[in-house]
Motif scaffolding. Structure first.
Motif, PDB file in Angstrom:
ATOM      1  N   ARG A 186       0.041 -15.246  -1.836  1.00  0.00           N
ATOM      2  CA  ARG A 186       0.637 -15.192  -3.160  1.00  0.00           C
ATOM      3  C   ARG A 186       2.071 -15.720  -3.127  1.00  0.00           C
ATOM      4  O   ARG A 186       2.801 -15.475  -2.166  1.00  0.00           O
ATOM      5  CB  ARG A 186       0.694 -13.755  -3.661  1.00  0.00           C
ATOM      6  N   LEU A 241       5.265 -14.784  -4.601  1.00  0.00           N
ATOM      7  CA  LEU A 241       5.782 -13.583  -5.259  1.00  0.00           C
ATOM      8  C   LEU A 241       7.062 -13.919  -6.023  1.00  0.00           C
ATOM      9  O   LEU A 241       8.168 -13.793  -5.511  1.00  0.00           O
ATOM     10  CB  LEU A 241       5.993 -12.469  -4.233  1.00  0.00           C
ATOM     11  N   GLY A 247      10.133  -8.451  -7.552  1.00  0.00           N
ATOM     12  CA  GLY A 247      10.126  -7.888  -6.209  1.00  0.00           C
ATOM     13  C   GLY A 247       8.899  -7.016  -6.030  1.00  0.00           C
ATOM     14  O   GLY A 247       8.443  -6.422  -7.001  1.00  0.00           O
ATOM     15  N   PRO A 248       8.321  -6.980  -4.833  1.00  0.00           N
ATOM     16  CA  PRO A 248       8.801  -7.628  -3.617  1.00  0.00           C
ATOM     17  C   PRO A 248       8.692  -9.145  -3.684  1.00  0.00           C
ATOM     18  O   PRO A 248       7.868  -9.683  -4.417  1.00  0.00           O
ATOM     19  CB  PRO A 248       7.852  -7.084  -2.533  1.00  0.00           C
ATOM     20  N   THR A 249       9.541  -9.818  -2.889  1.00  0.00           N
ATOM     21  CA  THR A 249       9.434 -11.256  -2.725  1.00  0.00           C
ATOM     22  C   THR A 249       8.685 -11.529  -1.422  1.00  0.00           C
ATOM     23  O   THR A 249       8.448 -10.619  -0.631  1.00  0.00           O
ATOM     24  CB  THR A 249      10.833 -11.897  -2.671  1.00  0.00           C
ATOM     25  N   PRO A 253       8.536 -12.346   2.286  1.00  0.00           N
ATOM     26  CA  PRO A 253       9.570 -12.126   3.303  1.00  0.00           C
ATOM     27  C   PRO A 253       9.878 -13.417   4.082  1.00  0.00           C
ATOM     28  O   PRO A 253       9.063 -14.337   4.123  1.00  0.00           O
ATOM     29  CB  PRO A 253       8.945 -11.092   4.242  1.00  0.00           C
ATOM     30  N   THR A 260       8.670 -11.051   9.020  1.00  0.00           N
ATOM     31  CA  THR A 260       7.234 -10.793   9.228  1.00  0.00           C
ATOM     32  C   THR A 260       6.905 -10.751  10.714  1.00  0.00           C
ATOM     33  O   THR A 260       6.179  -9.869  11.182  1.00  0.00           O
ATOM     34  CB  THR A 260       6.399 -11.886   8.539  1.00  0.00           C
ATOM     35  N   THR A 312      11.844   3.747   0.248  1.00  0.00           N
ATOM     36  CA  THR A 312      12.174   2.572  -0.558  1.00  0.00           C
ATOM     37  C   THR A 312      13.454   2.794  -1.375  1.00  0.00           C
ATOM     38  O   THR A 312      14.022   3.884  -1.385  1.00  0.00           O
ATOM     39  CB  THR A 312      11.010   2.218  -1.494  1.00  0.00           C
ATOM     40  N   GLN A 346      13.395  -5.554  -0.361  1.00  0.00           N
ATOM     41  CA  GLN A 346      12.311  -6.444  -0.782  1.00  0.00           C
ATOM     42  C   GLN A 346      12.714  -7.462  -1.834  1.00  0.00           C
ATOM     43  O   GLN A 346      11.859  -8.107  -2.419  1.00  0.00           O
ATOM     44  CB  GLN A 346      11.140  -5.605  -1.298  1.00  0.00           C
ATOM     45  N   ALA A 357      10.025  -6.933   3.650  1.00  0.00           N
ATOM     46  CA  ALA A 357       9.055  -6.115   2.914  1.00  0.00           C
ATOM     47  C   ALA A 357       9.700  -4.817   2.415  1.00  0.00           C
ATOM     48  O   ALA A 357      10.699  -4.367   2.971  1.00  0.00           O
ATOM     49  CB  ALA A 357       7.862  -5.796   3.817  1.00  0.00           C
ATOM     50  N   PRO A 358       9.150  -4.216   1.355  1.00  0.00           N
ATOM     51  CA  PRO A 358       9.701  -2.950   0.877  1.00  0.00           C
ATOM     52  C   PRO A 358       9.404  -1.805   1.845  1.00  0.00           C
ATOM     53  O   PRO A 358       8.379  -1.819   2.522  1.00  0.00           O
ATOM     54  CB  PRO A 358       8.978  -2.721  -0.453  1.00  0.00           C
ATOM     55  N   GLY A 359      10.302  -0.817   1.878  1.00  0.00           N
ATOM     56  CA  GLY A 359      10.069   0.347   2.738  1.00  0.00           C
ATOM     57  C   GLY A 359      11.336   1.016   3.226  1.00  0.00           C
ATOM     58  O   GLY A 359      11.285   2.105   3.782  1.00  0.00           O
ATOM     59  N   LEU A 383      -1.590 -15.940 -11.904  1.00  0.00           N
ATOM     60  CA  LEU A 383      -2.027 -15.263 -10.681  1.00  0.00           C
ATOM     61  C   LEU A 383      -3.359 -15.829 -10.194  1.00  0.00           C
ATOM     62  O   LEU A 383      -3.522 -16.155  -9.016  1.00  0.00           O
ATOM     63  CB  LEU A 383      -2.163 -13.758 -10.942  1.00  0.00           C
ATOM     64  N   GLU A 442       2.686 -14.754  -8.800  1.00  0.00           N
ATOM     65  CA  GLU A 442       2.956 -13.496  -9.497  1.00  0.00           C
ATOM     66  C   GLU A 442       4.306 -13.583 -10.196  1.00  0.00           C
ATOM     67  O   GLU A 442       5.313 -13.920  -9.576  1.00  0.00           O
ATOM     68  CB  GLU A 442       2.990 -12.339  -8.485  1.00  0.00           C
ATOM     69  N   ALA A 445       1.405  -8.025   9.418  1.00  0.00           N
ATOM     70  CA  ALA A 445       1.923  -9.384   9.415  1.00  0.00           C
ATOM     71  C   ALA A 445       1.207 -10.290   8.418  1.00  0.00           C
ATOM     72  O   ALA A 445       1.487 -11.479   8.336  1.00  0.00           O
ATOM     73  CB  ALA A 445       1.809  -9.968  10.822  1.00  0.00           C
ATOM     74  N   LEU A 489       2.403 -11.047   2.246  1.00  0.00           N
ATOM     75  CA  LEU A 489       2.690  -9.867   1.422  1.00  0.00           C
ATOM     76  C   LEU A 489       2.082 -10.012   0.032  1.00  0.00           C
ATOM     77  O   LEU A 489       2.037 -11.093  -0.541  1.00  0.00           O
ATOM     78  CB  LEU A 489       4.207  -9.709   1.308  1.00  0.00           C
ATOM     79  N   SER A 512       5.402   7.309   0.228  1.00  0.00           N
ATOM     80  CA  SER A 512       6.164   6.150   0.710  1.00  0.00           C
ATOM     81  C   SER A 512       7.355   6.555   1.572  1.00  0.00           C
ATOM     82  O   SER A 512       8.491   6.153   1.301  1.00  0.00           O
ATOM     83  CB  SER A 512       6.653   5.338  -0.484  1.00  0.00           C
ATOM     84  N   TYR A 516      11.703  11.122  -6.414  1.00  0.00           N
ATOM     85  CA  TYR A 516      10.974  10.200  -5.538  1.00  0.00           C
ATOM     86  C   TYR A 516       9.640  10.792  -5.101  1.00  0.00           C
ATOM     87  O   TYR A 516       8.661  10.074  -4.942  1.00  0.00           O
ATOM     88  CB  TYR A 516      11.830   9.870  -4.313  1.00  0.00           C
ATOM     89  N   THR A 544       8.424   0.859  -6.031  1.00  0.00           N
ATOM     90  CA  THR A 544       7.763  -0.226  -5.314  1.00  0.00           C
ATOM     91  C   THR A 544       7.132   0.321  -4.038  1.00  0.00           C
ATOM     92  O   THR A 544       7.846   0.764  -3.142  1.00  0.00           O
ATOM     93  CB  THR A 544       8.774  -1.338  -4.973  1.00  0.00           C
ATOM     94  N   ALA A 545       5.827   0.288  -3.958  1.00  0.00           N
ATOM     95  CA  ALA A 545       5.154   0.815  -2.768  1.00  0.00           C
ATOM     96  C   ALA A 545       5.493  -0.039  -1.546  1.00  0.00           C
ATOM     97  O   ALA A 545       5.680  -1.257  -1.673  1.00  0.00           O
ATOM     98  CB  ALA A 545       3.645   0.833  -2.995  1.00  0.00           C
ATOM     99  N   PRO A 546       5.581   0.580  -0.378  1.00  0.00           N
ATOM    100  CA  PRO A 546       5.793  -0.191   0.856  1.00  0.00           C
ATOM    101  C   PRO A 546       4.498  -0.901   1.234  1.00  0.00           C
ATOM    102  O   PRO A 546       3.732  -0.434   2.070  1.00  0.00           O
ATOM    103  CB  PRO A 546       6.205   0.880   1.873  1.00  0.00           C
TER     104      PRO A 546
END
Lengths: 363, 363
Positions: free
Chosen positions: A7, A9, A13-15, A17, A22, A65, A188, A194-196, A317, A323, B26, B29, B63, B218, B241-243
C-alpha cells in the motif's frame, strides 16, 4: 490470508516506514537488559533529543503509541483541581480535554474553528495562572500548524505541554528554544517508523512540578527513569519489558533521518507538500486548512460538491493501492486528508497521488 | 553500531520469536483502518480466544506491553474504595498491589512465600465479599505455577483477575472453564512474539461491572471496543493508531502456534522444562520453586554457594551469546531464571544451556 499487499500510505498516518526501520524490526531480537540493546536505547534517546530540538535528559520513547504519550503528559503533571488551559482547534485538542478531565484537571477549554490556528493571545487571556497550557503543534485532524513559539512567550509560570505527533521530523520543532516543557509525539508520521512508541520529552522545570505518585503505574515517568533516560550502565533497574523490536526500529529510523540531515528532511516534506497543494488547487479543488497555517506533511482537501468521499477513497485503495484519510467528525464526508510523510515526502508520491486523483475525479 | 548479535534468549523473556512472527514484522505496512489489516486484527483476536481458552467477545491485543495489561485490568474495573484481594507470591503480585492502589482500591494483600504457590483457601478467607480476587498464574519472578481453577471455585461473587503473562501458550490455560473474568498476558514469552502487546480478555460478567469512565483514556476498554473486539466492518471507529506491525506479528505467531496445535506446543514446553530441570539437578544444583508447582517454561535455579551469579551470566552472554535472567529482589544474586519459551522450548536449547552451564561452572 489473502496475498500480501503493498500500500501507498498517503493518509494521516501511519506512513510507509523507511527501509532501515523495517530492516531493524526483523533483526534477531535482543533482551531488554542486553548491553547491546541498552546501546540501541541510548542511541534512540540521543536521536530523539535531536528531532525534538532539546537537551532534556528525560527524553525517551514510551512503550505505547502517541495517544499514550498524551496520557503520560497529563497523568504525570496534573493533580486533581489543577487549572489546565487547553487550546482546541481539532480532534486532538478535544482529546486532550478528555484525558486531562480523567486526571482530575480543572479544564479551561479555549476553542478555535477547526481548520484555523491557535491564537496565543486568546489562550493567555483564558486564565490568570494555569498550571499547564496545552496545544497541538500540527493538528492531524485538520492539517493546521499552530505557533508554539508564541505560546512559549505567553506561558508565564505555566508549563507548556505540546502534542508534536504529526510535526516531529517533518517541520521545524525547537522544544528548548520555544519553551516546551512537556512534549509527546508519534513514530508513524514524519519519522517514518511503524506505530507503537511515543517519543517523549520533559524539561527540568516541569520535572520539579511532577505528580509524586501518578495514577498510572505503566506511564510513571519517575519509575521509567530508572530504566531509561536517567540511568545508565548497571544502575538500570527493570520497570517493564521494553518493546525491543520497536525501539530498534525507531533507532534505525532516526539514524536514517539524521544521516540525511534534519534540515534536508524538512525541506523534502516542505517541497512535497507545497507541490501537492499547488497541484490540488490547479485541479480546481479547494484546500481546507487556513492559508498561511497549512502543514506540508498533511494536506486537507475539500471534497467537491456531488462527489462521494468514501467512494473515491475506496477506488484509490482498490485500484491504486493508495490510502488517503477521511475527514474527522463534522468533516468526515467533506474533507480528505492526504499525508506525505517520511519516505513518502518525495516527488514521485506527489505525481502518483495527483495523477490518481485526476483519474478518479475525471479532472 | 557494533555488529548484529544472535542471542539465545533463555531468560524470563523476551524469548526469540518464531520466524513467522519476525517475517510478519517486516511485511509492507498497512494502515490501521485498511480492510486487510482489519482482517489480520480479527484473526489475531480469534487466535487469542483459542490460547486463552475463552469465547469472550471482548478478547483483544492492547497496544502496549503486558504491564499495561495489568493496568487495564484494574483501571477498568476498580472504583475508589472497592475491596480487592490480591494473592502475592512474587514480584508481579506485588506490582498488582501498587497498580490497584493507584486506582484507589482497598487492597487486601495475602502473602505467600516467594517460591511457593497461592493457596485458594487462604485467599478466600481474606475478605467476605471482595469485588475482585487477583492472582498470577505463572510467577515470572519465581518460576511457580498457581492453581487458578481453585481460585475460580472459591471466588463467589467476586471477579477473578488473572495475570497469564508467562503461562499463555506454554501451559494449560482455560479462562472460561476456570472462571477467569479479567485476564491479561504478554506476547514475548511462550507465544514467541516480540514484546509490545498485551493479550486481554473480559467475561460478560465482568463487563457488566466495569467502571463507567476509567481514569485512563488509552486503556478505556469501552472506547477500544469501538475499534476492535466488538465492532466489525465499517462500524469500526478510530480510537488510537494500532501498532499495526506488532499486531501482524502476533497474528502470525498465533497461527504458528495453532497450526502446530496448542497441546503439542504445551507438551514441547513441558518436555523441555522437565529435561532442563532434571539436567540441572543431575549437575548437583538445586531448584528454587517448590516441587509440584514448577513451571516448565521458566526454571529457577539456586546459585551454588561461592559462585558469583553475575559473573556466570556475563560469561554465558559473552562467550556463548546466551542470556539467562538474574533473580528478583532478595533473590537477585541467589537465583537464576532460565526460560525455554516459544521456539526455544526444544531439545537443542536444553542441550545448549546445560552444556554451557556445565562448562562455566566446571561441573
Amino acid at each position: 490470508m489473502s496475498q500480501i499487499l503493498i500500500r501507498h500510505l498517503f493518509g494521516p498516518g501511519p506512513t510507509n516506514p523507511y527501509p532501515e526501520a523495517t530492516e531493524a524490526l526483523a533483526r534477531p531480537l535482543l533482551g531488554h537488559l542486553d548491553p547491546q540493546f541498552l546501546e540501541i536505547m541510548d542511541s534512540a534517546c540521543d536521536g530523539l533529543r535531536a528531532v525534538w530540538g532539546t537537551e532534556n535528559r528525560r527524553t525517551l520513547p514510551l512503550s505505547a503509541t502517541g495517544s499514550a504519550g498524551m496520557e503520560a503528559a497529563f497523568v504525570n503533571f496534573v493533580n486533581p483541581g489543577d487549572p489546565v488551559v487547553i487550546a482546541v482547534n481539532g480532534l486532538f485538542g478535544e482529546r486532550m480535554c478528555d484525558v486531562a478531565c480523567r486526571c482530575g484537571a480543572d479544564v479551561i477549554r479555549v476553542d478555535f474553528p477547526f481548520g484555523e490556528a491557535v491564537d496565543a493571545e486568546k489562550v493567555a487571556a483564558a486564565h490568570p495562572s494555569p498550571k499547564i497550557i496545552a496545544a497541538v503543534h500540527a493538528e492531524t485532524s485538520t492539517g493546521v500548524r499552530s505557533d508554539i513559539a508564541a505560546l512559549g512567550r505567553i506561558k508565564g509560570d505555566a508549563l507548556l505541554l505540546v502534542d508534536a505527533v504529526t510535526s516531529i521530523g517533518g517541520i521545524e520543532l525547537k522544544a528548548d528554544e520555544w519553551g516546551i516543557d512537556i512534549g509527546y509525539a508519534g513514530t508513524q508520521k514524519c519519522l517514518g517508523v511503524a506505530p507503537g512508541l511515543a517519543p517523549f520529552t520533559v524539561s527540568e522545570r516541569a520535572w520539579q512540578r511532577r505528580v509524586e505518585k501518578p495514577r498510572s503505574w505503566y506511564l510513571d515517568l519517575d519509575m521509567l527513569g530508572g530504566y531509561v533516560g536517567e540511568a545508565s550502565g548497571s544502575s538500570r533497574t527493570y520497570h517493564h519489558t521494553a518493546p525491543v523490536a520497536m525501539v530498534a526500529s525507531l533507532e534505525a529510523g532516526l539514524r536514517r533521518v539524521l544521516d540525511e540531515g534534519l534540515d534536508a528532511v524538512r525541506e523534502r516534506h516542505e517541497a512535497a507538500g507545497r507541490a501537492l497543494q499547488d497541484g490540488v488547487e490547479a485541479m480546481g479543488l479547494e484546500l481546507f486548512a487556513a492559508q498561511g497555517h497549512r502543514l506540508p506533511e498533511l494536506t486537507t482537501v475539500k471534497v467537491p460538491e456531488g462527489v462521494d468521499s468514501a467512494a473515491v477513497r475506496r477506488e484509490l485503495l482498490e485500484k491504486y493501492d493508495i490510502e488517503i484519510g477521511a475527514g474527522v467528525k463534522e468533516c468526515a464526508n467533506t474533507v480528505w486528508r492526504i499525508g506525505l510523510m517520511g519516505p513518502n515526502a518525495a516527488p514521485e508520491s506527489v505525481t502518483l497521488i495527483l495523477g490518481a486523483l485526476r483519474e478518479v475525479l475525471g479532472r
